[in-house]
Design a protein around this motif. Structure first.
Motif, PDB file in Angstrom:
ATOM      1  N   SER A  31      65.003  42.360  39.271  1.00  0.00           N
ATOM      2  CA  SER A  31      64.243  41.308  38.585  1.00  0.00           C
ATOM      3  C   SER A  31      63.936  40.108  39.483  1.00  0.00           C
ATOM      4  CB  SER A  31      64.998  40.864  37.332  1.00  0.00           C
ATOM      5  OG  SER A  31      66.344  40.558  37.624  1.00  0.00           O
ATOM      6  N   PRO A  46      61.281  40.831  36.403  1.00  0.00           N
ATOM      7  CA  PRO A  46      61.934  40.024  35.371  1.00  0.00           C
ATOM      8  C   PRO A  46      61.614  40.497  33.951  1.00  0.00           C
ATOM      9  CG  PRO A  46      61.098  38.605  37.103  1.00  0.00           C
ATOM     10  CD  PRO A  46      60.569  39.987  37.380  1.00  0.00           C
ATOM     11  N   HIS A  92      69.796  33.200  32.681  1.00  0.00           N
ATOM     12  CA  HIS A  92      68.595  33.810  33.265  1.00  0.00           C
ATOM     13  C   HIS A  92      68.861  35.207  33.802  1.00  0.00           C
ATOM     14  CE1 HIS A  92      69.588  33.147  37.628  1.00  0.00           C
ATOM     15  NE2 HIS A  92      70.286  32.143  37.144  1.00  0.00           N
ATOM     16  N   ASP A  94      66.392  36.639  35.989  1.00  0.00           N
ATOM     17  CA  ASP A  94      65.755  36.765  37.302  1.00  0.00           C
ATOM     18  C   ASP A  94      66.790  36.522  38.390  1.00  0.00           C
ATOM     19  OD1 ASP A  94      65.631  34.026  36.234  1.00  0.00           O
ATOM     20  OD2 ASP A  94      64.651  33.503  38.127  1.00  0.00           O
ATOM     21  N   THR A 155      63.687  34.060  32.398  1.00  0.00           N
ATOM     22  CA  THR A 155      63.307  34.952  33.507  1.00  0.00           C
ATOM     23  C   THR A 155      62.687  34.209  34.690  1.00  0.00           C
ATOM     24  OG1 THR A 155      61.134  35.377  32.488  1.00  0.00           O
ATOM     25  CG2 THR A 155      62.910  36.924  31.962  1.00  0.00           C
TER      26      THR A 155
END
Length: 442
Positions: A31, A46, A92, A94, A155
């Protein structure tokens, strides 16, 4: 730390295999931010990680939702019709990109004894999934909550947190909450951050002495390899030790020795490298720049020297300054200006003012008490050098996942998380969610 409490241990052990399997599903999604495409504003990677987490959440029987193709949420407790306010957990999915410094497969989960390896296992997929699994253990026991709890999956934290404003266009903010993306205990203050480029125009032709400055220079880490390639064919390679940009003192930065060699060149290029060597060098608190501010709450200012560049007939160095909560950006920039060469300029690439939440708020004090009870460690609220989602929403603070003494793990090869720590943080989040939200008999 104290041992895992017996009743939680028993509950956790029943689902340990499933939890690890689901964590692996999420880690296997690479991601890293990518080009905007249909239905994926921050790249396909992501978005796929988000869809994977929402699928896992649906399999667990949670209410789920998605906002603007980039933020997902999972809920437990009263429905929105019954209770509009909610307690939020924000993290998150990402991750930063990987280089060739991994011993283990970066986009997978590898367990070696008590260690879990994989990109995002600490920052931030592992801790964020720990909050989901903690909420699941609450759900299967049918523990009733007096208000909604929503876990929010972002993300774009590593690339500027552009996702949260999009979320807030459609959803109200939580009344309080935390992000499991920093350290324990509760973090009531985040330092200010100033990412700057210091540039010297090269007008005397001396830039022709350099053919290239090679290396992977990124704001997220201190580089561990670089090359200075001169026009006469000389090539100088530098190797060191990488560290996250919020822990520069743990790195062996390759840029100071490169600058020292560059200072032997003639003209403005040599002058620039000499200034970098003398004024920045290996210092991580900015003494020679006169910016070594400090205070009791934050400690000393921190300088991360993460890049050098030669482009558009200019030489530049790139620094991130994480300054104490009592220092202002204006004071920092004013002092930096006084130490520059006559034709040098400052360009601000990123700026985040200090973020401070009242540490006496009841939920912060309660988080500290739970941390103390579960670990036996001091739960007094602290400050951090990090930049988290806590800056995006009021009454959100950072809470975990790293324990005292753990630093410099993320944003480099072989990112790790101790399995026992993952279990402990899950217990802390489990206890915190119950203490802050469960119905009580009156």
């Amino acid at each position: 730390m104290k041992k895992i409490r017996t009743d939680f241990q028993t509950l956790f052990s029943q689902y340990e295999v499933d939890f690890l399997a689901n964590l692996r599903r999420v880690l296997r999604e690479p991601s890293v931010a990518g080009p905007k495409t249909f239905g994926a504003p921050f790249g396909v990677g992501p978005k796929r990680a988000l869809e994977t987490v929402l699928q896992i959440s649906k399999e667990m029987g949670f209410r789920t939702g998605q906002v603007a193709d980039c933020v997902g949420w999972v809920e437990y407790g009263p429905t929105e019709d019954q209770q509009s306010d909610y307690f939020g957990i924000l993290g998150h999915l990402d991750v930063v990109d990987v280089e060739d410094d991994w011993q283990y497969a970066p986009f997978d989960l590898t367990r070696v004894d008590n260690y879990l390896y994989g990109r995002g296992v600490l920052d931030n997929k592992g801790p964020l999934m720990a909050t989901l699994f903690a909420l699941y253990l609450i759900k299967i026991q049918n523990i009733e909550f007096q208000q909604r709890v929503r876990i929010i999956f972002g993300t774009d934290e590593e690339s500027g947190s552009r996702d949260i404003p999009l979320y807030l266009q459609h959803e109200k903010a939580p009344i309080a909450g935390f992000t499991p993306d920093c350290k324990f205990p509760a973090v009531y203050g985040e330092r200010g951050l100033l990412d700057i480029q210091l540039t010297l125009p090269v007008t005397d032709g001396s830039g022709q002495q350099i053919k290239a400055l090679d290396g992977h220079f990124d704001k997220s880490f201190i580089p561990d390899h670089a090359s200075l390639i001169l026009a006469d064919g000389t090539v100088k390679h530098y190797t060191g030790r990488k560290a996250p940009s919020n822990a520069p003192e743990l790195a062996e930065n390759v840029l100071p020795p490169l600058a020292a060699d560059g200072s032997q060149l003639t003209g403005q290029v040599g002058q620039f490298f000499d200034w970098v060597t003398t004024t920045i060098g290996t210092q991580t608190t900015g003494q020679n720049l006169g910016i070594d501010f400090q205070d009791t709450a934050s400690g000393a200012l921190q300088v991360a020297f993460y890049g050098l560049s030669l482009e558009n007939q200019s030489m530049s160095c790139h620094l991130t300054c994480r300054y104490p909560i009592s220092t202002t950006e204006d004071a920092l920039l004013t002092q930096i200006q006084t130490g520059l060469l006559p034709t040098m300029t400052v360009t601000v690439k990123r700026r985040y003012p200090s973020q401070i939440t009242n540490p006496e708020l009841p939920f912060i004090q309660q988080l500290g008490a739970i941390y103390e009870a579960d670990t036996g460690l001091d739960g007094t609220p602290v400050t951090t050098t990090g930049v988290t989602y806590a800056r995006a929403l009021s009454n959100i603070i950072a809470f975990g996942p790293s324990f005292p003494g753990q630093k410099g793990i993320a944003h480099k090869g072989n990112e790790w998380l101790k399995f026992s720590d993952w279990q402990m943080m899950m217990q802390i989040y489990y206890d915190a969610l119950i203490a802050l939200n469960a119905k009580t008999d009156k």
